[in-house]
Motif scaffolding. Structure first.
Motif, PDB file in Angstrom:
ATOM      1  N   GLY A  23      15.802  54.274  28.883  1.00  0.00           N
ATOM      2  CA  GLY A  23      16.589  55.406  28.401  1.00  0.00           C
ATOM      3  C   GLY A  23      16.139  55.835  27.015  1.00  0.00           C
ATOM      4  N   ALA A  26      12.922  57.638  27.309  1.00  0.00           N
ATOM      5  CA  ALA A  26      13.139  59.020  27.749  1.00  0.00           C
ATOM      6  C   ALA A  26      13.607  59.888  26.590  1.00  0.00           C
ATOM      7  N   TRP A  27      14.483  59.327  25.771  1.00  0.00           N
ATOM      8  CA  TRP A  27      14.998  60.066  24.616  1.00  0.00           C
ATOM      9  C   TRP A  27      13.890  60.356  23.617  1.00  0.00           C
ATOM     10  N   ARG A  29      10.710  60.676  24.251  1.00  0.00           N
ATOM     11  CA  ARG A  29       9.835  61.728  24.804  1.00  0.00           C
ATOM     12  C   ARG A  29      10.517  63.081  24.730  1.00  0.00           C
TER      13      ARG A  29
END
Lengths: 109, 506
Positions: A23, A26-27, A29
């Motif tokens: 997670g 993802a944040w 990126r």
């Protein structure tokens, strides 16, 4: 209570830990940040320390030591917050937010 | 996975990256709650109260072998000698003092027919030997012994009438635990120790194959009998009293104690006191629970060894022993001596009540251990700061009978025993010791860190945290009200010792 002392508990904790890492990736990126490997390593250590802090508070309460839970929670919690802010800055998220804020102010004026 | 694929929206409108972000946040919350829950369960877990959960020793996880050393961590600094129990063993001396003190006062009353002023003039010369010489060398101990009789005990009796009912469950628990157990040995070694067959003839020893295997057998059997820890050592004669104590079958306690030939080895067994009452010392705890169990274990072991045709004799505190038990246990590799004079084990800290079986059955012995207690105790001082009587020194070690150790003022210590409600004793130093903690992940980790840190830094940091995190009452609060205290206990008692919840105290 027995679930917390079972191998299944640590299996689930491990999965949750990995999801937190994914997670966060993802944040990172999403924000377009460039994060070095050693910053990731520090982040993993920080997660471990945050887990230790929570486990310390829980253990102290379970032992019937509310003073230890409070004082230890405050001490380790403060260390976790301060170091967490430091890692946040290492991630570059703070600087990016500053740049965005400056940019929005300039464009607004 | 490409960056673009992360951005692909799913039919529900949530793309993969957004899902991962939400899942990561949720996992952090759930995982954090899980860690707190794990901690709470670990803190509550009764299985971390070692010594009460099984009789197999399976959870005694400390890797002892890595800490074995050739010599115990106490130092020999002079000519060593045995303790004269008549004067230096506090229970024996206090018993002798009480008897003589009554005799002296009785004689004086008989002379002048009045009570009172005769007490002020008591001097060492009023006592017979060996107390006379002892009090001349240690006049402060005469003052403390008189203080116990004249001031402390009467005040305790008065306070017991006023507050004693609050601790009736604690007394009932202690009396019940002490009610079961073999009678103490009251026969001399030559009568008690030697094996006899069913017709009373001297027993023939079985031929044992190997001392190492026999030691394993003895340890396994002792564990089966309920011992939490077992260690074996050759008996150092210095630990045997120079003169015997009363009640052990020696005809004349004024004659030096000759150490029997068959006291070759010492097997040390023992168990911890029940943990929750132990933390509620001095008012709710008791030593009877552990000593009763240790007595049963040692007596069974004595019977086991005698049945094999070898000599054996148990030595079990409170009063049934001919030797000092803690140093024997240290020699046997069970722990190290702490600042408070009590042996500290890696597994149960100083919450350990040992007993000894002296024997001549051929055994392989254990080596002592060093897991950092001496360095730790040099800085820690938690016990000395918490001790209400001031019996535990804040300063350096001293020479005691040729050995360098922390010198405990046993008269001050016993005077506090005699000045608190609940059960006989104090045990605060045991309860507050940083090593006397539950065997959960937190305290195991602290133990491993301090035992393996050669710099000493972790000892100082952890000691500081211990003092900040686990405070107790001020020392004076442990006293009874008439001596300025509040009947405080280090921690609250377990629910089943709260008299006020079960008994109408009016």
């Amino acid at each position: 209570m027995q679930i917390f002392t079972s191998g299944m508990f640590w299996f689930v904790e491990g999965i949750l830990f990995m999801v937190v890492i994914l997670g966060t990736r993802a944040w990172v990126r999403d924000r377009g940040l460039a994060v070095s490997a050693w910053t990731w390593a520090l982040f993993v250590l920080w997660l471990g320390f945050a887990g230790f802090t929570l486990a310390f508070v829980g253990t102290s309460l379970g032992e019937g030591e509310p003073t230890a839970a409070t004082r230890g929670g405050l001490l380790f919690g403060m260390i976790a917050i301060v170091s967490g802010v430091g890692i946040w800055r290492l991630f570059g998220a703070g600087e990016q937010r500053d740049r965005e804020r400056v940019g929005s102010v300039e464009s607004g004026s | 996975m490409s960056e673009n694929s992360d951005d692909n929206a799913h039919p529900g409108g949530l793309n993969r990256r957004a899902f991962l972000k939400a899942a990561g946040l949720g996992s952090a919350v759930v995982g954090g709650a899980g860690m707190a829950g794990f901690g709470y369960a670990a803190g509550k877990d009764p299985d971390t109260y070692l010594g009460w959960q099984n009789q197999e020793g399976a959870s005694l996880v400390f890797r002892r072998d890595g800490y074995r050393v050739d010599k115990p961590t106490y130092e020999v600094v002079g000519e060593t000698r045995r303790m004269d129990a008549r004067t230096h063993q506090i229970f024996e001396r206090r018993g002798r003092f009480m008897a003589e003190y009554r005799r002296i006062l009785g004689a004086r009353r008989g002379m002048d027919g009045e009570e009172g002023p005769e007490k002020a003039a008591i001097t060492p010369g009023d006592f017979s030997e060996p107390l006379r010489s002892y009090y001349r060398e240690q006049p402060q101990d005469l003052e403390l012994d008189i203080l116990a009789v004249e001031e402390i005990m009467p005040r305790l009796r008065a306070d017991s009438r006023e507050y004693g009912d609050r601790y009736v469950l604690a007394r009932a628990w202690s009396n019940a635990m002490g009610a079961v157990g073999p009678d103490p040995i009251r026969e001399p070694p030559e009568v008690n120790d030697l094996p006899r067959d069913r017709r009373g003839r001297p027993g023939e020893p079985v031929r044992l194959k190997d001392p190492a295997r026999t030691a394993e057998l003895i340890k396994a059997v002792a564990m089966q009998f309920g011992s939490t820890l077992v260690g074996i050592t050759e008996l150092n004669p210095d630990w045997v009293y120079g003169y015997p104590v009363h009640g052990r079958g020696f005809e004349d306690t004024e004659e030096p104690l000759e150490i029997p030939d068959w006291w070759t080895y010492a097997i040390v067994v023992g168990v911890p006191m029940s943990w929750d009452p132990m933390y509620a010392n001095p008012t709710y705890g008791t030593s009877n629970d552990a000593y009763s169990r240790s007595r049963i274990i040692a007596t069974r072991l004595e019977a086991f060894i005698k049945t094999l045709g070898y000599a054996a004799r148990t030595h079990v505190p409170g009063t049934s022993y001919d030797l000092m038990v803690p140093p024997v246990a240290i020699d046997a590799g069970l722990g190290e001596q702490g600042r408070h004079g009590v042996m500290i084990t890696p597994e149960v800290g100083c919450n350990f009540r040992p007993a000894v079986v002296t024997t001549n059955i051929p055994l392989a012995t254990d080596r002592p251990i060093d897991f950092g207690v001496q360095d730790f105790c040099a800085h820690c001082k938690v016990c000395a700061e918490a001790c209400p009587s001031g019996a535990i020194p804040m300063g350096e070690k001293e020479e005691v009978r040729g050995y360098r150790r922390y010198k405990i003022d046993t008269a001050k210590c016993l005077n506090f025993w005699n000045s608190n409600l609940g059960n006989m004793g104090c045990r605060i130093c045991i309860a507050v010791c940083p090593y006397t903690r539950k065997a959960n992940w937190l305290h195991r980790m602290a133990l491993e860190v301090t035992a393996n840190d050669p710099t000493g830094l972790s000892e100082r940091v952890l000691t500081g945290m211990h003092k900040g995190f686990y405070p107790g009452p001020d020392p004076e609060e442990y006293y009874i009200p008439s001596l300025g205290g509040e009947n405080a206990s280090f921690r609250d008692p377990p629910w089943w010792l709260r008299t006020e919840d079960f008994v109408d105290l009016g």
